[in-house]
Scaffold this motif. Sequence first.
Motif, PDB file in Angstrom:
ATOM      1  N   MET A 135       0.484  -1.077  -0.101  1.00  9.45           N
ATOM      2  CA  MET A 135       0.186   0.226   0.043  1.00  9.45           C
ATOM      3  C   MET A 135       0.852   1.355   0.168  1.00  9.45           C
ATOM      4  O   MET A 135       1.969   0.856   1.260  1.00  9.45           O
ATOM      5  CB  MET A 135      -0.604   0.418   0.991  1.00  9.45           C
ATOM      6  CG  MET A 135      -2.049   1.407   1.625  1.00  9.45           C
ATOM      7  SD  MET A 135      -2.577   0.735   2.575  1.00  9.45           S
ATOM      8  CE  MET A 135      -4.246   0.048   2.235  1.00  9.45           C
ATOM      9  N   ARG A 136       0.663   2.135  -1.161  1.00 15.12           N
ATOM     10  CA  ARG A 136       1.328   3.723  -0.957  1.00 15.12           C
ATOM     11  C   ARG A 136       0.649   4.331   0.002  1.00 15.12           C
ATOM     12  O   ARG A 136      -0.270   4.521   0.600  1.00 15.12           O
ATOM     13  CB  ARG A 136       1.470   3.889  -1.983  1.00 15.12           C
ATOM     14  CG  ARG A 136      -0.281   4.725  -2.392  1.00 15.12           C
ATOM     15  CD  ARG A 136      -0.169   5.459  -3.724  1.00 15.12           C
ATOM     16  NE  ARG A 136      -1.516   3.741  -4.763  1.00 15.12           N
ATOM     17  CZ  ARG A 136      -1.034   4.487  -5.996  1.00 15.12           C
ATOM     18  NH1 ARG A 136      -0.928   5.017  -6.426  1.00 15.12           N
ATOM     19  NH2 ARG A 136      -1.335   3.006  -6.689  1.00 15.12           N
ATOM     20  N   ASP A 183     -11.287   3.902   1.908  1.00 17.40           N
ATOM     21  CA  ASP A 183     -10.471   2.840   1.676  1.00 17.40           C
ATOM     22  C   ASP A 183     -10.229   2.759  -0.268  1.00 17.40           C
ATOM     23  O   ASP A 183     -11.061   1.354  -0.471  1.00 17.40           O
ATOM     24  CB  ASP A 183     -10.711   2.500   2.067  1.00 17.40           C
ATOM     25  CG  ASP A 183     -10.226   0.796   2.452  1.00 17.40           C
ATOM     26  OD1 ASP A 183      -8.820   0.828   2.108  1.00 17.40           O
ATOM     27  OD2 ASP A 183     -11.005  -0.417   2.447  1.00 17.40           O
ATOM     28  N   VAL A 184      -9.705   3.363  -1.215  1.00 15.32           N
ATOM     29  CA  VAL A 184      -9.821   3.489  -2.289  1.00 15.32           C
ATOM     30  C   VAL A 184      -8.392   3.550  -2.558  1.00 15.32           C
ATOM     31  O   VAL A 184      -8.231   4.342  -2.343  1.00 15.32           O
ATOM     32  CB  VAL A 184     -11.201   3.410  -3.348  1.00 15.32           C
ATOM     33  CG1 VAL A 184     -10.936   5.548  -3.473  1.00 15.32           C
ATOM     34  CG2 VAL A 184     -10.369   2.887  -4.431  1.00 15.32           C
ATOM     35  N   SER A 185      -8.018   3.145  -4.168  1.00 10.06           N
ATOM     36  CA  SER A 185      -6.599   3.493  -4.789  1.00 10.06           C
ATOM     37  C   SER A 185      -7.098   2.770  -5.825  1.00 10.06           C
ATOM     38  O   SER A 185      -7.082   1.965  -6.266  1.00 10.06           O
ATOM     39  CB  SER A 185      -5.289   3.571  -3.839  1.00 10.06           C
ATOM     40  OG  SER A 185      -5.259   1.852  -3.894  1.00 10.06           O
ATOM     41  N   ILE A 186      -5.137   3.448  -6.508  1.00  5.88           N
ATOM     42  CA  ILE A 186      -5.018   2.511  -8.349  1.00  5.88           C
ATOM     43  C   ILE A 186      -4.437   1.571  -7.638  1.00  5.88           C
ATOM     44  O   ILE A 186      -3.537   1.350  -7.053  1.00  5.88           O
ATOM     45  CB  ILE A 186      -4.417   3.800  -8.699  1.00  5.88           C
ATOM     46  CG1 ILE A 186      -5.514   4.775  -9.627  1.00  5.88           C
ATOM     47  CG2 ILE A 186      -4.155   2.675 -10.117  1.00  5.88           C
ATOM     48  CD1 ILE A 186      -5.209   5.667 -10.545  1.00  5.88           C
ATOM     49  N   VAL A 187      -4.689   0.157  -8.613  1.00  5.11           N
ATOM     50  CA  VAL A 187      -4.156  -0.961  -7.836  1.00  5.11           C
ATOM     51  C   VAL A 187      -2.447  -0.501  -8.346  1.00  5.11           C
ATOM     52  O   VAL A 187      -1.532  -1.360  -7.355  1.00  5.11           O
ATOM     53  CB  VAL A 187      -4.235  -2.128  -7.841  1.00  5.11           C
ATOM     54  CG1 VAL A 187      -3.422  -3.130  -8.656  1.00  5.11           C
ATOM     55  CG2 VAL A 187      -6.406  -2.044  -7.901  1.00  5.11           C
ATOM     56  N   ILE A 204      -0.824  -0.718 -20.819  1.00  2.00           N
ATOM     57  CA  ILE A 204      -1.300  -1.135 -19.376  1.00  2.00           C
ATOM     58  C   ILE A 204      -2.595  -1.051 -18.933  1.00  2.00           C
ATOM     59  O   ILE A 204      -3.771  -0.002 -19.991  1.00  2.00           O
ATOM     60  CB  ILE A 204      -0.292  -0.395 -18.615  1.00  2.00           C
ATOM     61  CG1 ILE A 204      -0.225  -1.207 -16.805  1.00  2.00           C
ATOM     62  CG2 ILE A 204      -0.639   0.564 -18.588  1.00  2.00           C
ATOM     63  CD1 ILE A 204       0.565  -0.305 -15.971  1.00  2.00           C
ATOM     64  N   MET A 205      -2.741  -2.321 -18.350  1.00  2.00           N
ATOM     65  CA  MET A 205      -4.499  -1.845 -17.501  1.00  2.00           C
ATOM     66  C   MET A 205      -3.727  -1.496 -16.268  1.00  2.00           C
ATOM     67  O   MET A 205      -3.517  -1.615 -15.813  1.00  2.00           O
ATOM     68  CB  MET A 205      -4.772  -3.418 -17.914  1.00  2.00           C
ATOM     69  CG  MET A 205      -6.627  -3.142 -17.372  1.00  2.00           C
ATOM     70  SD  MET A 205      -7.363  -2.486 -18.225  1.00  2.00           S
ATOM     71  CE  MET A 205      -7.492  -3.611 -19.760  1.00  2.00           C
ATOM     72  N   LEU A 206      -4.750  -0.282 -16.032  1.00  2.00           N
ATOM     73  CA  LEU A 206      -4.792   0.568 -15.123  1.00  2.00           C
ATOM     74  C   LEU A 206      -6.585  -0.071 -14.218  1.00  2.00           C
ATOM     75  O   LEU A 206      -7.344   0.213 -15.148  1.00  2.00           O
ATOM     76  CB  LEU A 206      -4.939   1.726 -14.945  1.00  2.00           C
ATOM     77  CG  LEU A 206      -3.593   2.476 -15.654  1.00  2.00           C
ATOM     78  CD1 LEU A 206      -3.142   4.059 -15.728  1.00  2.00           C
ATOM     79  CD2 LEU A 206      -2.157   2.098 -14.883  1.00  2.00           C
ATOM     80  N   SER A 207      -6.376  -0.440 -13.402  1.00  2.00           N
ATOM     81  CA  SER A 207      -7.361  -0.831 -12.642  1.00  2.00           C
ATOM     82  C   SER A 207      -7.771  -0.467 -10.766  1.00  2.00           C
ATOM     83  O   SER A 207      -6.805   0.615 -10.659  1.00  2.00           O
ATOM     84  CB  SER A 207      -7.710  -2.450 -12.452  1.00  2.00           C
ATOM     85  OG  SER A 207      -6.995  -3.440 -11.273  1.00  2.00           O
ATOM     86  N   ILE A 208      -8.718  -0.502 -10.684  1.00  2.00           N
ATOM     87  CA  ILE A 208      -8.984  -0.047  -9.009  1.00  2.00           C
ATOM     88  C   ILE A 208      -9.345  -0.732  -7.941  1.00  2.00           C
ATOM     89  O   ILE A 208     -10.002  -1.851  -8.649  1.00  2.00           O
ATOM     90  CB  ILE A 208      -9.840   1.389  -9.231  1.00  2.00           C
ATOM     91  CG1 ILE A 208     -11.401   1.006  -9.643  1.00  2.00           C
ATOM     92  CG2 ILE A 208      -9.631   2.629  -9.849  1.00  2.00           C
ATOM     93  CD1 ILE A 208     -12.646   1.878  -8.910  1.00  2.00           C
ATOM     94  N   ASP A 209      -9.380  -0.571  -6.883  1.00  2.00           N
ATOM     95  CA  ASP A 209      -9.720  -1.684  -5.825  1.00  2.00           C
ATOM     96  C   ASP A 209     -10.219  -0.450  -4.603  1.00  2.00           C
ATOM     97  O   ASP A 209      -9.432  -0.048  -3.656  1.00  2.00           O
ATOM     98  CB  ASP A 209      -8.227  -2.234  -5.411  1.00  2.00           C
ATOM     99  CG  ASP A 209      -8.224  -2.970  -3.888  1.00  2.00           C
ATOM    100  OD1 ASP A 209      -9.609  -4.349  -3.847  1.00  2.00           O
ATOM    101  OD2 ASP A 209      -7.923  -3.426  -2.858  1.00  2.00           O
TER     102      ASP A 209
END
Length: 450
Positions: free
Chosen positions: A1-2, A88-92, A104-109
Amino acid sequence: MRSFFIMVVLFMAGAQVYGQETILPDTTSSCRADSVLIIAESGYDGYIWSTGDTLGFIWAFSSGEYWVDTHIGDSLFYDDTTYLNIVDVSIVQSDTSFNCGDTIMLSIDPTFYECFWMPGDTVTDSIHVYPRIDTTYYAFFTDPMEPSNYCTDSIRIEITPIIILDTIIQTSMGCPEEDKAQLEMTVSGGFAPPYEYEWSKGTPLYSDPSKVTKVTDGPINYVVIDTIGCTLKGEYNVKAYTIPEVELIADPADTIYLQRPYIEFSYENPLYDSLGADTFQITTFTWDFGDGGTSHYSPVNHTYQDAGTFIVAVAYDTYYGCKGTDSLTIIVKPVKFKIPNVFTPDGNGINDLFIISYDSGGDGGNGEDPAYKFGESDDPININDFYNSNTLIILNRWGQKVFEANNYQNDWDGDGLTDGVYFYILDCKGEHEDKTYKGAVHIITAGGNQ
């Protein structure tokens, strides 16, 4: 986690929260982070935080209200509060780099949040990107059940060029600031040919834009683009012919006198003298003497007609037609002498000679100053630096000649004459006028200086 950093500047009116790499700097929300940095305004003598910390900042690890008490001295007290909301969310994916042409595929979680991507201008929980240049992608998150629950995250993708610069050559050169240089470039790699070429200055050839003409010296930027938009960027320093710096010479000096106003002007070209390269060769040379006179010769003699200050300018052309300039200042002064009325040829090394000096502050008179005695502030001169020629005659009180010298050199020691008053006649011949200086001089030996 960043980790994610937020700077909070606290004021009496309320708190402001600045999110790292956001475009909404006033947000009070942060996306998922290990910790958040909250910084109070500086300039206070002490801090007490709700966490118990006593520095000007704290690290926060969860959402909630944070307050700080501050003081200046013992009489001024302030307090303020800010609310921090960590969503509580971010770019994976994390910041990364890859070759141009890759994707590249960018996704979120988690995917529960509504996500607006920029660039891309689309709402989706994942996005397939193929940047061709270094790019920062932003994800703006909003809780669909609670719109006030939002934050912004970002990811930086740096692109490694795949176009290779094989050569860049300067094929011609001009003088400084002239648009006569030409360049040509060869590249390989990437998804090409054909390539597109962009130059920051000059004129690319229509038939072959990898070549550019009419370029001035100095930095030039270029961009090469292949068929899918991958780029190669760079800079090249365009050279110009060097203009040699000349050394101007004035003989006998840069200060002369009106009755002997002759100067020989010449120049030296150290670069050409030492290297002998055509680049540094001077082919034409023009003097402007500052008084209306000019010459194309070097060395050259010039005679000034008036006293004053003259800027002598020179203009010259090199072998390749480049133009250079230089200048020097010449001062032409009127002649002013100081002639002593006493000297003491007693052999003690002080005031032993009849010495005529230049009057740098005089009025240009004939030098007959009955109060003047030769002193340490006066420098002996060569009278022929001031006039073309001179004759000095010394007479005794009965008018008999006791000394005579052509082109007197400030070397008469009285020739053993008895103490007394003698009379001098200094006859000077000048370029523009002749002048005769007359006066009396007292020789003292037995009694020393008086």
